[in-house]
Design an enzyme around this catalytic site. Structure first.
Site, mmCIF file in Angstrom:
data_model
loop_
_atom_site.group_PDB
_atom_site.id
_atom_site.type_symbol
_atom_site.label_atom_id
_atom_site.label_comp_id
_atom_site.label_asym_id
_atom_site.label_seq_id
_atom_site.Cartn_x
_atom_site.Cartn_y
_atom_site.Cartn_z
ATOM 1 N N ASP A 41 -5.275 9.159 -19.432
ATOM 2 C CA ASP A 41 -5.774 10.520 -19.268
ATOM 3 C C ASP A 41 -4.897 11.438 -20.141
ATOM 4 O OD1 ASP A 41 -7.212 12.712 -18.562
ATOM 5 O OD2 ASP A 41 -7.067 12.413 -16.404
HETATM 6 C C1 BGC Z 1 -9.013 15.109 -17.214
HETATM 7 C C2 BGC Z 1 -10.018 14.042 -17.599
HETATM 8 C C3 BGC Z 1 -10.668 14.422 -18.919
HETATM 9 C C4 BGC Z 1 -9.600 14.613 -19.959
HETATM 10 C C5 BGC Z 1 -10.142 14.907 -21.343
HETATM 11 C C6 BGC Z 1 -8.071 15.482 -18.340
HETATM 12 O O1 BGC Z 1 -7.305 16.589 -18.031
HETATM 13 O O2 BGC Z 1 -8.273 14.653 -16.091
HETATM 14 O O3 BGC Z 1 -10.950 13.883 -16.576
HETATM 15 O O4 BGC Z 1 -11.596 13.444 -19.279
HETATM 16 O O5 BGC Z 1 -8.759 15.678 -19.551
HETATM 17 O O6 BGC Z 1 -10.646 16.167 -21.452
#
Ligand code: BGC
Length: 728
Positions: free
Chosen positions: A267
């Site tokens: 993530d």
């Molecule tokens: C979130 C994810 C997301 C990623 C990319 C993160 O902060 O937890 O769910 O896909 O950002 O934008």
């Protein structure tokens, strides 16, 4: 290109080129046709060189056919080996045409429409250049304080698994290589992110491995079994180890046990977060831990870029681990057809035609209507009489904040508001509109205007809720009531003693005790998406009959949280025939039960359930029994009912939940019509994870329930025989 040709390509790559494939950078690092390249904030501090960008493997958050084509073109001109970029983005509940938030979609219990919503999101985003979407999110959620519950389909692992499959099938279709209207899916957040302690985002998760496997893991597995190409790690720890550095979760479980050979991405920033978590002293150690544990792509931090090379040189990291990760990324690029056609679906002309297409809006309206849950309807306040004079009051009366968090390119100004929808179908002199309050402030003047608007109305429709930035990532709340000014407004209006219908817009189950007590009818609309207003007006006036059922319990009090239907019993259950008054499992100041349970939702008609019959009261392994019930629409309008099947294992090796959802069906019934519905029960459905983690059933007594919610059911008992036919 075949697997052996990746080996070829790999053999040509320098170590730095390989490492760059493992790095994902956001749009601002790349200069496209519209000068995306403009790096500000923490990104500007990242030690990313021109060389890294030229060799980068994937891009985050860029879409638009022209922009994507331009970035890809420049990239290929500069990239020594001509390896195309992968474009990934968060297309969570629609691209431009925005569907209801996933928690709302969960309440539709409509897998076909859910799949359709993902197909449309894929169609619109693929033509705009996206290759991979960071969806579905299938985290099991039991705590409405957590702002991200709106991204999940709810509290039940069976239902989440079914939706996870439907979304993956919708996004990916059957042929990622040739179907240019598909995108690869990335299931997230692996694992158990939904169980963050106290509902506080990014917080610790700690549970037994048995519970992890029993309740939290099945939905990720279901998405992977449906062919999901990617997995994203979670921000939380699992049993003391951050998911992003967790070898047991990634290498042992995901890769070895489940055989997943697709790409694993961290993530956002989660590799570097191994440092504050307290398992890595510095970036170098974070890089080593994450890659060793199984993370192929580091999203948006620089630990890999900065340190993998020296880790290899110092003999701390085997080059084979890097090679494997690169191969998986190249394989995905190949599967998406990018080596042959690096622009894939990105088509400037088609984009204009497809994105936001009227058919897509129609599907969004249909899903918004099916996702809305009728929670209360005293004295048949709804549907409204078509001649009724309506006062439309509240911060959502004309707000276009209907899309909810994660709405990609969804434009608020293109969302149909309640007021606009009224204007389209009602003569102007039949309704009045007043804001009444903002989300979290109210003045005497606003209340006076609201009361004036209500003065000569026959019925008041209150449009209340949370703004979309009150739920979603990093939006945990300890107070899950509506903001107090809106309650003040509702009370003032309710004092007029006119019929009050409240429509709620929100991203989490709220404690709505005081909304329910001041309303004759309550419709839970969630964030309904681009077509929200149109769907709601059709529901209000009975053009569509509500049929949604909650996929997450509504607590009657935040102190009950977590409150979910498939909990264990205690040794001192409340309400048992021999229960004492005092020494039982209860609160002194609140009921145990939620205000509205899982599976609950009303209709403008009434459904009678009768004659639950079992084809046999004995089930042998390898065979099945049928549970049959007749459902009758006893009202005078057509409607759809979601019939739910639950089972309880009366005495297992491990305590079993009071009820577990095992199947469901949506039945459409005309007035007066009856239908018999049968569910098949097999031994496989009765299996669960035992103490030694084996997945099997316990012979003995079971109870089977069929009904209209997890609380309103009819039941019958049966016995699971042992292999060979004996009872326990
Ligand atoms: C979130 C994810 C997301 C990623 C990319 C993160 O902060 O937890 O769910 O896909 O950002 O934008």
């Amino acid at each position: 290109m075949t697997a052996s040709s990746y080996q070829h390509l790999l053999a040509d790559m320098t170590l730095q080129e390989k490492i760059s494939q493992l790095v994902q950078l956001a749009g601002p690092f790349f200069k496209g046709s519209t000068e995306t390249g403009h790096i500000t904030g923490p990104m500007a501090e990242m030690p990313i060189t021109e060389n890294h960008i030229i060799n980068a493997g994937s891009v985050l958050g860029v879409s638009g056919a022209a922009e994507v084509r331009s970035i890809q073109k420049k990239h290929l001109e500069q990239n020594r080996l001509g390896i195309p970029l992968l474009f990934m983005a968060d297309i969570i509940h629609g691209y431009k045409t925005i569907f209801p938030v996933p928690l709302a979609i969960g309440c539709s219990w409509d897998l076909k429409l859910a799949k359709r919503s993902a197909e449309i999101a894929a169609r619109e985003s693929s033509v705009s250049g996206v290759h991979v979407t960071f969806a579905p999110m299938v985290d099991l959620v039991r705590d409405p304080r957590w702002g991200r519950v709106m991204e999940s389909t709810g509290e039940d692992s069976y239902l989440n698994s079914a939706f996870g499959r439907a979304f993956v099938e919708g996004f990916q279709g059957n042929d990622l290589t040739n179907n240019l209207e598909s995108v690869a899916a990335c299931v997230k957040h692996f694992a158990a992110y939904g169980a963050a302690e106290g509902g506080r985002d990014y917080n610790t998760v700690d549970m037994s491995e048995r519970e992890l496997r029993e309740s939290y893991l099945p939905a990720y597995k279901a998405a992977l079994d449906a062919g999901c190409e990617m997995v994203m790690t979670a921000f939380n720890t699992v049993d003391g180890i951050p998911a992003t550095g967790n070898k047991e979760l990634m290498r042992d479980l995901l890769r070895e046990e489940w055989g997943f050979d697709g790409v694993l991405i961290s993530d956002w920033g989660a590799v570097k977060e191994l440092i504050p978590h307290g398992v890595a002293e510095n970036e170098k150690e974070a890089a080593l831990k994450a890659l060793t544990a199984g993370v192929d792509i580091e999203m948006m931090t620089e630990c890999y870029v900065q340190h993998l090379e020296s880790l290899v040189a110092e003999g701390l990291l085997k080059i084979e681990l890097i090679d494997e990760a690169v191969l998986r990324i190249l394989a995905l690029k190949e599967k998406l057809g990018l080596f042959e056609n690096p622009f894939r679906g990105a088509d400037i002309e088609l984009e204009k035609e497809i994105v936001g297409h009227a058919d897509h809006r129609q599907a969004a309206k249909e899903l918004a209507a099916k996702s809305t849950v009728l929670l209360k309807n005293n004295k048949q306040t709804l549907p409204l009489d078509k001649q009724a004079k309506v006062a439309l009051i509240g911060p959502f009366a004309e707000s276009n904040d209907l899309l909810g968090p994660w709405s990609a390119l969804g434009a608020r100004e293109e969302a149909v508001t309640l007021r606009q929808a009224f204007e389209q179908i009602r003569p102007v002199n039949t309704f009045t509109v007043a804001e009444g309050s903002s989300i979290d402030q109210v003045s005497k003047e606003q209340i006076a205007q609201a009361l004036a608007a209500a003065a000569d109305a026959d019925v008041v429709v209150m449009a209340l809720g949370e703004s979309s930035n009150m739920s979603g990532e990093a939006c945990s709340r300890t107070n899950i009531q509506l903001p107090a000014p809106q309650i003040e407004l509702l009370q003032a209006v309710a004092a007029l003693k006119k019929p009050v219908v409240t429509i709620l817009f929100n991203g989490r189950p709220l404690d709505i005790t005081n909304v329910v007590s001041h309303s004759d009818a309550v419709l839970e609309a969630w964030f309904p998406g681009s077509e929200g207003g149109n769907a709601l007006v059709d529901l209000l006036f009975g053009e569509i009959n509500p049929s949604g059922k909650l996929s997450m319990s509504f607590p009657s009090n935040v102190g009950q949280v977590p409150v979910y239907y498939n909990h264990f019993n205690t040794g001192r259950p409340k309400g048992a025939p021999d229960a004492q008054v005092h020494y039982v499992s209860q609160y002194l100041d609140a009921p145990n039960k939620p205000l509205f349970p899982f599976g609950f939702g009303l209709s403008y008609t009434h459904f009678n359930y009768e004659e639950l019959k079992l084809s046999s009261v004995e089930l042998s392994p390898g065979s099945s029994i049928q549970a049959t019930i007749t459902v009758t629409n006893s009202g005078d309008v057509s409607g759809e009912e979601i019939v739910q099947l639950y089972i309880r294992d009366i005495a297992g090796e491990i305590v079993r939940p009071m009820k577990e959802l095992k199947d469901f069906a949506r039945l459409a019934l005309a007035p007066g019509e009856s239908k018999e519905i049968s569910f098949s029960i097999t031994e496989e459905q009765l299996r669960y994870h035992h103490k030694d983690l084996s997945f099997k059933s316990d012979p003995g007594a079971f109870e089977l329930f069929i009904g209209s919610s997890s609380e309103h059911t009819f039941s019958q008992s049966f016995i699971l025989l042992k292999e060979g036919g004996q009872s326990k």
